[in-house]
Design a protein around this motif. Structure first.
Motif, PDB file in Angstrom:
ATOM      1  N   VAL A 161       1.271   4.657   8.573  1.00 43.41           N
ATOM      2  CA  VAL A 161       0.506   3.803   8.239  1.00 43.41           C
ATOM      3  C   VAL A 161       1.467   2.673   7.141  1.00 43.41           C
TER       4      VAL A 161
ATOM      5  N   GLY B  92      -4.092   1.566   4.387  1.00 41.79           N
ATOM      6  CA  GLY B  92      -2.765   0.852   4.702  1.00 41.79           C
ATOM      7  C   GLY B  92      -2.598  -0.532   4.241  1.00 41.79           C
TER       8      GLY B  92
ATOM      9  N   SER C 150      -2.618  12.067   8.856  1.00 36.79           N
ATOM     10  CA  SER C 150      -2.861  12.868   7.656  1.00 36.79           C
ATOM     11  C   SER C 150      -4.388  13.290   7.551  1.00 36.79           C
TER      12      SER C 150
ATOM     13  N   ALA D  63       0.813  -1.207  -0.037  1.00 36.80           N
ATOM     14  CA  ALA D  63       0.005  -0.006  -0.011  1.00 36.80           C
ATOM     15  C   ALA D  63       1.113   1.107   0.019  1.00 36.80           C
ATOM     16  N   ASP D  64       0.408   2.465  -0.349  1.00 34.37           N
ATOM     17  CA  ASP D  64       0.963   3.535  -0.032  1.00 34.37           C
ATOM     18  C   ASP D  64       1.062   4.071   1.438  1.00 34.37           C
ATOM     19  N   SER D  65       2.273   4.228   1.704  1.00 32.19           N
ATOM     20  CA  SER D  65       2.371   4.756   3.266  1.00 32.19           C
ATOM     21  C   SER D  65       2.186   5.926   3.525  1.00 32.19           C
ATOM     22  N   GLY D  66       2.022   6.322   4.505  1.00 29.02           N
ATOM     23  CA  GLY D  66       1.514   7.811   4.921  1.00 29.02           C
ATOM     24  C   GLY D  66       1.500   7.936   6.497  1.00 29.02           C
TER      25      GLY D  66
ATOM     26  N   ARG E  92      -5.531  13.261   4.605  1.00 31.74           N
ATOM     27  CA  ARG E  92      -5.900  12.276   3.394  1.00 31.74           C
ATOM     28  C   ARG E  92      -6.193  10.931   3.929  1.00 31.74           C
ATOM     29  N   LYS E  93      -7.330  10.516   3.356  1.00 37.02           N
ATOM     30  CA  LYS E  93      -7.395   8.871   3.828  1.00 37.02           C
ATOM     31  C   LYS E  93      -6.326   7.996   3.339  1.00 37.02           C
ATOM     32  N   VAL E  94      -5.844   7.404   3.937  1.00 35.51           N
ATOM     33  CA  VAL E  94      -4.741   6.285   3.345  1.00 35.51           C
ATOM     34  C   VAL E  94      -5.042   5.040   3.962  1.00 35.51           C
TER      35      VAL E  94
ATOM     36  N   SER F 238      -0.455   8.669   9.998  1.00 35.67           N
ATOM     37  CA  SER F 238      -1.617   8.046  10.388  1.00 35.67           C
ATOM     38  C   SER F 238      -2.476   9.580  10.787  1.00 35.67           C
TER      39      SER F 238
ATOM     40  N   ASP G 196       3.289   0.139   4.589  1.00 39.85           N
ATOM     41  CA  ASP G 196       3.210   0.010   3.254  1.00 39.85           C
ATOM     42  C   ASP G 196       3.455  -1.464   2.779  1.00 39.85           C
TER      43      ASP G 196
END
Length: 400
Positions: free
Chosen positions: A260, A213, A207, A200-203, A209-211, A205, A262
């Protein structure tokens, strides 16, 4: 003959128990402990009884077992007695009511990790080999006793080294000393294992923007796998008698709280049967992976890494060495039945060899706590079990 074998087994019991105690007092947890101490105990005993034996090493040069070989004086097939002398881990030691390496006898039970699986069997098989040595010239073929380690890791390094040894006579059959007195285990489900890597794209937690994971994607994959359609239980009287089973056995992913993940890895274990084989298992798991990637796309497709594959196996009660073991048990008044087991074992590895090597995978003393807390093995039945294996071996080697 029957009475003589029973009396002999009773006389041997104290020595068998003494050797098993020494083995239990040398912890040999698979993948954790050094195996040299427990194997050294066996080497000293074998040397002291004049039994020919040698060390087995894996491809990396690691010590993975001992092999005893007794050649008969007449041509014929070889047979093998096999007992592992590595063990499961102790688990929560605080939950045990006695030390896991106690090796003592209390209330008629031999106590400690490995008492049931399978140090008592290893000790018994060593004594049976010593019984045969003086009459080797009268035997047809030969007997090998494999005392292997690296069994509880699932690597089966000792058994693999035995089969790969160019000096070994490949046996016509193997009797594995797993415990349990009600059955002669003549088969087992196979297995197919793979690791699935979900990305998945990391990000962050936190943020805005909905991520989605990798752990969340992996959780959906677990749902798809748990809901997969496998064949149901076989009808009554079906020959194999067991249905396939899928389990997600491990999940690894993420670190800390603010990132989140990846990547998340899943271990998938499928127990296979003659009607649902390794190809079916792989097809089913790939279908679930494809559904995940279509429903919740990731930056890259889910990675699929096969780990292990063993076929199911099953002997008929009239096939050797099952027949010899069951007939020997019956001769001593033990009403055993042929059973196909759910867990896989070295019998599956043997079945996967070229041409297949038939194996039984269990007949031994009653037990408690196998792979759990307070493992112990009942000793009251040891003389009967010893006599059954002794008689079966004599029958197979045409010495009766």
């Amino acid at each position: 003959m029957k009475e003589d074998l029973v009396a002999h087994a009773a006389a041997r019991a104290a020595s068998v128990i003494e050797l098993a105690q020494e083995l239990i007092r040398r912890p040999s947890r698979g993948g954790i402990d050094d195996y040299a101490p427990v194997l050294t105990v066996l080497e000293h005993w074998l040397s002291g009884h004049g039994l020919p034996h040698r060390r087995l090493h894996d491809e990396a040069g690691q010590l993975v077992g001992l092999l005893v070989e007794i050649s008969g004086g007449r041509p014929g097939p070889w047979w093998t007695l096999d007992a592992c002398v590595d063990t499961a881990s102790f688990g929560d030691e605080s939950a045990w009511t006695f030390p896991p390496s106690a090796g003592d006898v209390v209330d008629g039970f031999l106590r400690g990790r490995g008492a049931a699986d399978s140090k008592l069997a290893a000790a018994a098989f060593c004594h049976i080999a010593a019984d045969l040595l003086p009459i080797a010239g009268a035997l047809r073929g030969g007997l090998a006793v494999l005392l292997d380690v690296d069994e509880h890791t699932g690597g089966f390094g000792g058994a693999r080294a035995y089969l790969a040894d160019p000096d070994v006579v490949i046996p016509a059959g193997v009797m594995i000393g797993y415990p349990g007195m009600d059955d002669v285990v003549v088969g087992g489900r196979g297995l197919w294992r793979a690791t699935l890597t979900v990305s998945a794209d990391s990000g962050h937690s936190g943020s805005s923007r909905k991520v989605l994971g990798a752990i969340s994607r992996a959780a959906r994959l677990v749902q798809l796998l748990d809901g997969a359609d496998l064949p149901g239980a076989p009808s009554a009287g079906a020959e194999f008698g067991l249905s396939p089973k899928l389990s997600v056995t491990a999940v690894h992913g993420g670190e800390g709280f603010s990132v989140v993940a990846d990547r998340c890895d899943l271990n998938v274990d499928v127990r296979t049967t003659p009607v649902f084989d390794a190809h079916d298992a792989e097809t089913l798991v790939r279908k679930a992976v494809a559904e995940l990637d279509a429903e919740l796309p990731g930056p890259v497709p889910t990675l699929f890494t096969p780990i292990a594959c063993w076929p199911p196996f099953q002997l008929q009660p009239h096939e050797q060495p099952a027949a010899a073991l069951m007939e020997a048990a019956a001769s001593f008044g033990l009403p055993v039945r042929a059973k196909t087991a759910g867990p896989s074992n070295i019998g599956n590895l043997l079945a996967g060899q070229a041409g297949g090597i038939p194996a039984t995978a269990g007949f031994g003393v009653p037990y408690e706590g196998l792979h759990g807390i307070d493992e112990r093995a009942s000793l009251a039945e040891l003389p009967q079990v010893y006599a059954v294996y002794h008689r079966a071996v004599l029958d197979l080697l045409d010495a009766l």
